[in-house]
Design an enzyme around this catalytic site. Structure first.
Site, PDB file in Angstrom:
ATOM      1  N   PRO A 141       3.213 -53.572 -91.399  1.00  0.00           N
ATOM      2  CA  PRO A 141       4.547 -54.168 -91.274  1.00  0.00           C
ATOM      3  C   PRO A 141       5.274 -53.636 -90.040  1.00  0.00           C
ATOM      4  O   PRO A 141       5.348 -52.428 -89.825  1.00  0.00           O
ATOM      5  CB  PRO A 141       5.242 -53.723 -92.564  1.00  0.00           C
ATOM      6  CG  PRO A 141       4.136 -53.462 -93.528  1.00  0.00           C
ATOM      7  CD  PRO A 141       3.012 -52.919 -92.698  1.00  0.00           C
ATOM      8  N   GLU A 142       5.786 -54.548 -89.212  1.00  0.00           N
ATOM      9  CA  GLU A 142       6.522 -54.162 -88.017  1.00  0.00           C
ATOM     10  C   GLU A 142       8.010 -54.417 -88.245  1.00  0.00           C
ATOM     11  O   GLU A 142       8.433 -54.715 -89.361  1.00  0.00           O
ATOM     12  CB  GLU A 142       5.969 -54.917 -86.811  1.00  0.00           C
ATOM     13  CG  GLU A 142       4.506 -54.573 -86.529  1.00  0.00           C
ATOM     14  CD  GLU A 142       3.952 -55.219 -85.271  1.00  0.00           C
ATOM     15  OE1 GLU A 142       4.744 -55.717 -84.447  1.00  0.00           O
ATOM     16  OE2 GLU A 142       2.720 -55.229 -85.104  1.00  0.00           O
TER      17      GLU A 142
ATOM     18  N   LYS B 112      11.278 -48.778 -87.967  1.00  0.00           N
ATOM     19  CA  LYS B 112      10.542 -49.324 -89.109  1.00  0.00           C
ATOM     20  C   LYS B 112      10.792 -48.525 -90.388  1.00  0.00           C
ATOM     21  O   LYS B 112      10.035 -48.645 -91.354  1.00  0.00           O
ATOM     22  CB  LYS B 112       9.051 -49.390 -88.784  1.00  0.00           C
ATOM     23  CG  LYS B 112       8.738 -50.385 -87.674  1.00  0.00           C
ATOM     24  CD  LYS B 112       7.261 -50.687 -87.546  1.00  0.00           C
ATOM     25  CE  LYS B 112       6.506 -49.548 -86.903  1.00  0.00           C
ATOM     26  NZ  LYS B 112       5.093 -49.908 -86.646  1.00  0.00           N
TER      27      LYS B 112
ATOM     28  N   ARG C 192      -5.738 -50.315 -79.130  1.00  0.00           N
ATOM     29  CA  ARG C 192      -5.342 -51.524 -79.855  1.00  0.00           C
ATOM     30  C   ARG C 192      -5.874 -52.763 -79.143  1.00  0.00           C
ATOM     31  O   ARG C 192      -5.923 -52.816 -77.922  1.00  0.00           O
ATOM     32  CB  ARG C 192      -3.816 -51.627 -79.962  1.00  0.00           C
ATOM     33  CG  ARG C 192      -3.181 -50.556 -80.819  1.00  0.00           C
ATOM     34  CD  ARG C 192      -1.670 -50.696 -80.773  1.00  0.00           C
ATOM     35  NE  ARG C 192      -1.004 -49.685 -81.560  1.00  0.00           N
ATOM     36  CZ  ARG C 192      -0.689 -49.815 -82.834  1.00  0.00           C
ATOM     37  NH1 ARG C 192      -1.006 -50.920 -83.477  1.00  0.00           N
ATOM     38  NH2 ARG C 192      -0.061 -48.851 -83.483  1.00  0.00           N
TER      39      ARG C 192
END
Length: 270
Positions: free
Chosen positions: A2-3, A58, A260
């Site tokens: 979740p961002e 976050k 990434r």
């Protein structure tokens, strides 16, 4: 993971049901998250009224009359409201029971999230060094330009650095760079002021649009109401390596940047 848009979606979903409600009990079934849940969390939070629910980067900050519960969803966690007494399933580690008859349930299959307690949350070691929020006036292209001078790192990990700006995770960095026409591999220090001004605008636009759509559900994210997000339908490049660009038709390339995956269009992004 979740961002920022997913965390903000969760905040907006749970806040109306928490603010003004009194906590009757906290049930912790498994304390083993990224950092152990405090053993006295039930004692600290029970009997208190929830004053507000905020977000910093976050992290969700559930503010009580005295003290704040700092929550992070980790890689696969979620917070949702359920009816009091609903039996817990596997990976449902914490219930915050409310006198209203609802409870806030924390689920985290991979246990990379967090639930911590602080009397001074903004000065907590996890939050004190964070950069500005991207959707505020404290963040703009001039900040990106000034902080990037002399930096040889690629622009994508640069804008994902929480000391530069918070909440620009992999999905939204990828999408914002595409929208701004910037190759994610370019050196941060070699990008002009004008292009950073454009990039900051696109970061704000992409994040705001994702929040409006309830975030991005790629695997198991659900909001506070148990519903998935829909922004994945708007993605131009993220997760589309090898597919044609939606703008020009060129095959999208995928490379590794900062451990990434990063997808970009070699024609649209320079």
């Amino acid at each position: 993971m979740p961002e920022l848009p997913e965390v903000e979606t969760t905040r907006r979903g749970i806040a109306p049901h928490l603010v003004g409600q009194r906590v009757s009990r906290v049930v912790v079934r498994d304390r083993r998250l990224r950092w152990p849940i405090p053993e006295d969390l039930d004692v600290r939070l029970s009997g208190q009224c929830i004053v507000s629910v905020e977000r910093r980067a976050k992290y969700l900050l559930i503010n009580a009359e005295v003290g704040t519960l700092i929550s992070h969803l980790g890689m696969s966690g979620n917070l949702r409201l359920v009816e009091l007494g609903l039996p817990a399933a596997k990976h449902e580690h914490v219930d915050i029971e409310l006198e209203s008859g609802l409870m806030l349930r924390y689920t985290d299959p991979r246990r990379f999230g967090a639930m911590l307690w602080s009397l001074d949350p903004l000065n907590h070691e996890l939050l004190i060094r964070l950069g500005p929020e991207p959707l505020t006036d404290l963040f703009d292209g001039e900040r990106l330009f000034q902080l990037s001078r002399g930096r040889s790192m690629a622009v994508k990990p640069f804008i994902m650095d929480n000391a530069v700006v918070v909440g620009v995770g992999n999905i939204y960095a990828t999408e914002a760079l595409f929208a701004a026409g910037i190759d994610p591999r370019r050196e941060a220090g070699g990008i002009s002021r004008a292009r950073y001004l454009k990039l900051a605008i696109e970061i704000k636009r992409v994040l705001a649009a994702a929040i409006e759509q309830g975030g991005t559900t790629l695997r198991d994210f659900i909001g506070g109401d148990g519903q998935p997000g829909y922004f994945q339908q708007e993605l131009f490049v993220y997760g589309r390596g090898g597919q044609p660009c939606k703008v020009c038709g060129t095959e999208l390339r995928e490379v590794k940047l900062g451990q990434r995956a990063s997808v970009f269009c070699p024609k649209c992004q320079r």
